[in-house]
Design a protein around this motif. Structure first.
Motif, PDB file in Angstrom:
ATOM      1  N   GLN A 344      -1.472  -6.943  -4.753  1.00 16.57           N
ATOM      2  CA  GLN A 344      -2.694  -6.530  -4.048  1.00 16.57           C
ATOM      3  C   GLN A 344      -2.760  -7.249  -2.713  1.00 16.57           C
ATOM      4  OE1 GLN A 344      -6.324  -6.733  -6.275  1.00 16.57           O
ATOM      5  NE2 GLN A 344      -7.639  -6.489  -4.489  1.00 16.57           N
ATOM      6  N   ILE A 345      -2.980  -6.491  -1.654  1.00 15.07           N
ATOM      7  CA  ILE A 345      -3.150  -7.031  -0.308  1.00 15.07           C
ATOM      8  C   ILE A 345      -4.508  -6.563   0.186  1.00 15.07           C
ATOM      9  CG2 ILE A 345      -2.259  -7.083   2.050  1.00 15.07           C
ATOM     10  CD1 ILE A 345       0.497  -6.566   0.969  1.00 15.07           C
ATOM     11  N   ALA A 346      -5.415  -7.535   0.356  1.00 13.54           N
ATOM     12  CA  ALA A 346      -6.805  -7.214   0.722  1.00 13.54           C
ATOM     13  C   ALA A 346      -7.389  -6.284  -0.336  1.00 13.54           C
ATOM     14  CB  ALA A 346      -6.876  -6.611   2.123  1.00 13.54           C
ATOM     15  N   HIS A 347      -7.817  -5.071   0.051  1.00  7.35           N
ATOM     16  CA  HIS A 347      -8.396  -4.124  -0.902  1.00  7.35           C
ATOM     17  C   HIS A 347      -7.413  -2.992  -1.231  1.00  7.35           C
ATOM     18  CE1 HIS A 347     -12.304  -6.041  -0.593  1.00  7.35           C
ATOM     19  NE2 HIS A 347     -12.185  -6.014   0.724  1.00  7.35           N
ATOM     20  N   THR A 348      -6.137  -3.265  -1.074  1.00  2.70           N
ATOM     21  CA  THR A 348      -5.117  -2.254  -1.308  1.00  2.70           C
ATOM     22  C   THR A 348      -4.128  -2.717  -2.368  1.00  2.70           C
ATOM     23  OG1 THR A 348      -5.280  -1.505   0.992  1.00  2.70           O
ATOM     24  CG2 THR A 348      -3.318  -0.849  -0.240  1.00  2.70           C
ATOM     25  N   ILE A 349      -3.846  -1.838  -3.322  1.00  6.44           N
ATOM     26  CA  ILE A 349      -2.817  -2.096  -4.336  1.00  6.44           C
ATOM     27  C   ILE A 349      -1.527  -1.428  -3.872  1.00  6.44           C
ATOM     28  CG2 ILE A 349      -2.092  -1.629  -6.705  1.00  6.44           C
ATOM     29  CD1 ILE A 349      -4.993  -1.781  -7.546  1.00  6.44           C
ATOM     30  N   GLN A 350      -0.456  -2.217  -3.844  1.00  8.24           N
ATOM     31  CA  GLN A 350       0.829  -1.704  -3.374  1.00  8.24           C
ATOM     32  C   GLN A 350       1.860  -1.748  -4.491  1.00  8.24           C
ATOM     33  OE1 GLN A 350       2.272  -3.523   0.186  1.00  8.24           O
ATOM     34  NE2 GLN A 350       0.518  -2.919   1.426  1.00  8.24           N
ATOM     35  N   ILE A 351       2.606  -0.657  -4.604  1.00  9.97           N
ATOM     36  CA  ILE A 351       3.714  -0.571  -5.557  1.00  9.97           C
ATOM     37  C   ILE A 351       4.987  -0.318  -4.744  1.00  9.97           C
ATOM     38  CG2 ILE A 351       4.657   0.606  -7.572  1.00  9.97           C
ATOM     39  CD1 ILE A 351       1.813   1.590  -8.179  1.00  9.97           C
ATOM     40  N   GLU A 352       5.932  -1.219  -4.852  1.00  8.41           N
ATOM     41  CA  GLU A 352       7.208  -1.080  -4.147  1.00  8.41           C
ATOM     42  C   GLU A 352       8.326  -0.921  -5.169  1.00  8.41           C
ATOM     43  OE1 GLU A 352       7.841  -4.361  -1.575  1.00  8.41           O
ATOM     44  OE2 GLU A 352       5.942  -4.130  -0.493  1.00  8.41           O
ATOM     45  N   ILE A 353       9.094   0.131  -5.012  1.00  5.46           N
ATOM     46  CA  ILE A 353      10.249   0.379  -5.885  1.00  5.46           C
ATOM     47  C   ILE A 353      11.485   0.483  -4.995  1.00  5.46           C
ATOM     48  CG2 ILE A 353      11.319   1.939  -7.548  1.00  5.46           C
ATOM     49  CD1 ILE A 353       8.532   2.781  -8.414  1.00  5.46           C
ATOM     50  N   THR A 354      12.437  -0.441  -5.184  1.00  5.88           N
ATOM     51  CA  THR A 354      13.633  -0.507  -4.350  1.00  5.88           C
ATOM     52  C   THR A 354      14.866  -0.412  -5.240  1.00  5.88           C
ATOM     53  OG1 THR A 354      12.444  -1.964  -2.820  1.00  5.88           O
ATOM     54  CG2 THR A 354      14.841  -1.824  -2.563  1.00  5.88           C
ATOM     55  N   ASN A 355      15.834   0.375  -4.807  1.00  2.00           N
ATOM     56  CA  ASN A 355      17.090   0.469  -5.559  1.00  2.00           C
ATOM     57  C   ASN A 355      18.274   0.483  -4.596  1.00  2.00           C
ATOM     58  OD1 ASN A 355      16.225   3.433  -5.055  1.00  2.00           O
ATOM     59  ND2 ASN A 355      18.390   3.600  -5.607  1.00  2.00           N
ATOM     60  N   THR A 356      19.379  -0.056  -5.057  1.00  2.00           N
ATOM     61  CA  THR A 356      20.614  -0.012  -4.278  1.00  2.00           C
ATOM     62  C   THR A 356      21.337   1.295  -4.566  1.00  2.00           C
ATOM     63  OG1 THR A 356      21.815  -1.134  -6.061  1.00  2.00           O
ATOM     64  CG2 THR A 356      20.849  -2.518  -4.359  1.00  2.00           C
ATOM     65  N   GLY A 357      22.246   1.646  -3.683  1.00  2.00           N
ATOM     66  CA  GLY A 357      22.996   2.892  -3.893  1.00  2.00           C
ATOM     67  C   GLY A 357      23.405   3.504  -2.582  1.00  2.00           C
ATOM     68  N   MET A 358      23.591   4.817  -2.604  1.00  2.00           N
ATOM     69  CA  MET A 358      24.062   5.520  -1.419  1.00  2.00           C
ATOM     70  C   MET A 358      22.974   5.683  -0.363  1.00  2.00           C
ATOM     71  SD  MET A 358      26.367   8.523  -3.157  1.00  2.00           S
ATOM     72  CE  MET A 358      26.735   9.195  -1.538  1.00  2.00           C
ATOM     73  N   GLY A 359      21.725   5.594  -0.771  1.00  2.00           N
ATOM     74  CA  GLY A 359      20.634   5.782   0.174  1.00  2.00           C
ATOM     75  C   GLY A 359      20.426   7.242   0.524  1.00  2.00           C
TER      76      GLY A 359
END
Length: 423
Positions: A344-359
């Protein structure tokens, strides 16, 4: 969707009309203002020339009043217009009053205040306010002396003010009128588009419902046949396996199509929203996904900030996680890594999904949320993908008032970032 389209069209219409009205009104005002300035400059020159019947000795002064340099020198014997309330003051080099000519009676203090007001501006011409009236002045050099000419421009200033108020009133009334006209015309304009879209959506919904029954029958019959493998040849088992795989794929496709039509239904139809713990919701999904990642030899890491609450539908938020994580697992090679972070940043909930690969290549990145779009069509088909998962995820995010975007480069990491409002 159509509500946003209607708002955009209205904003575009109102913006264009507002700019046009502003240009027209501003042009009329500036033309009137310039003509008035020219008239004031002419009157000041005549007043200065009328002082004791002596015309100014030097050339016309440079002034900020427009077109003064084009003013013709009037004859000393020209009759001065009686309508103008004016006076002149002659001063020496030390700006001490030597004489004055006035077309009205006033106390000496009035003339001294007018002279001081003109001197304070330190300009050859200008406007000031004195005793509730507006005055314009002009300074003309006469050898070592200076002649100050003053005229009352209260009427002109009042006319400009009335003109401005009139323009504002007309602008407001016109804007309100155009708003309702634009609202009516916008509704009429987008109605055919909305009707066509509704028919298309209804067709997809009906087709999906109709396809579910025959697909279920085929699936059941194939399952029954495959249960009796001993009575089938190896070649027959292979073909039945293909049929079973494609039937399952078609079933998933019709299910997702039906879901998308429901998500894009009338925007007035609200989802069942309630406060829920998104941290707990995502953690439950990650526990099941760990097994899938382990089987594909993928390193799965996640960091969840506990106790984060938001307003929404927990089942649909869980579906977003499943779609994005399934997408990451499909396109992450063995020994690759997938990381999920919830914070949570300030009043915002953030979801980050990162994966390796070919892009994802820059050419494909703007279209990945479009329906049926697949960057690598051959590989997507092998993975059982048909380009609806990300469209569904985006639809759910937008129905929850959130935003989703993707950053990636060809041959590098891919990151999906989702933002929701927290409670």
């Amino acid at each position: 969707m159509f509500r946003k389209l209607k708002i955009r069209m209205m904003l575009m219409n109102l913006s264009i009309i507002t700019v046009l009205m502003f240009i027209v009104f501003a042009s009329i005002y500036l033309i009137t203002y310039n003509k008035m300035q020219v008239a004031i400059a002419n009157d000041l020159t005549r007043v200065a020339s009328f002082h004791r019947g002596q015309p100014p000795e030097d050339s016309k002064p440079q002034t900020d009043l427009r077109s003064l340099e084009n003013t013709e020198t009037h004859s000393v014997n020209e009759k001065y217009p009686e309508r103008t309330v004016s006076f002149t003051i002659l001063t020496d080099g030390d700006r001490q009053m030597l004489s004055k000519n006035s077309f009205f009676d006033a106390e000496d203090a009035f003339y001294e205040n007018a002279l001081a007001a003109a001197d304070n501006q330190q300009k050859e011409t200008g406007i000031f306010s004195l005793e509730g009236n507006a005055w314009a002045y002009l300074v003309v050099n006469r050898g070592s002396d200076k002649l100050y000419a003053f005229i009352d421009i209260t009427a002109q200033q009042s006319m400009l003010d009335r003109l401005m108020y009139t323009f504002i009133a007309v602008f407001v009334m016109t804007f309100i009128f155009i708003y309702f006209i634009s609202l009516f015309l916008t509704k009429r304009s987008i109605q055919p588009i909305k009707d066509a879209f509704d028919k298309q959506r209804q067709f997809i919904s009906d087709a999906s419902h109709e396809l579910k029954t025959p697909l279920a029958v085929i699936q059941t019959n194939v399952d029954v046949l495959l249960q009796n493998k001993k009575d089938l040849h190896e070649e027959d088992q292979k073909w039945l396996g293909y049929i079973q795989s494609e039937v399952q794929r078609m079933s998933n496709l019709t299910r997702d199509l039906l879901y998308l039509t429901q998500m894009s239904d009338d925007e007035s139809q609200q989802l069942m929203h309630s406060p829920f713990d998104i941290s707990d919701c995502i953690e439950k999904q990650m526990l099941g996904l760990e097994v899938v990642a382990f089987e594909k030899d993928i390193i799965l890491q996640y960091a969840l900030e506990p106790g984060l609450m938001m307003q929404g539908n927990a089942e649909q938020i869980a579906q977003i996680i499943i779609i994005l994580m399934d997408n990451a697992i499909k396109y992450t090679p063995p020994k690759g890594q997938i990381a999920l972070q919830l914070k949570q940043i300030a009043h915002t909930i953030q979801i980050e999904i990162t994966n390796t690969g070919m892009g994802i290549s820059p050419e494909d990145l703007p279209y990945i949320f479009d329906r049926f779009y697949r960057a690598d069509k051959g590989r997507s088909r092998q993975n059982g993908s048909y380009g609806l998962g990300l469209s569904i995820a985006k639809a759910i995010v937008e129905r929850h008032g959130g935003k989703i975007n993707c950053t990636s480069n060809d041959g590098g990491n891919t990151q999906f970032l989702i933002k929701f409002k927290s409670l």
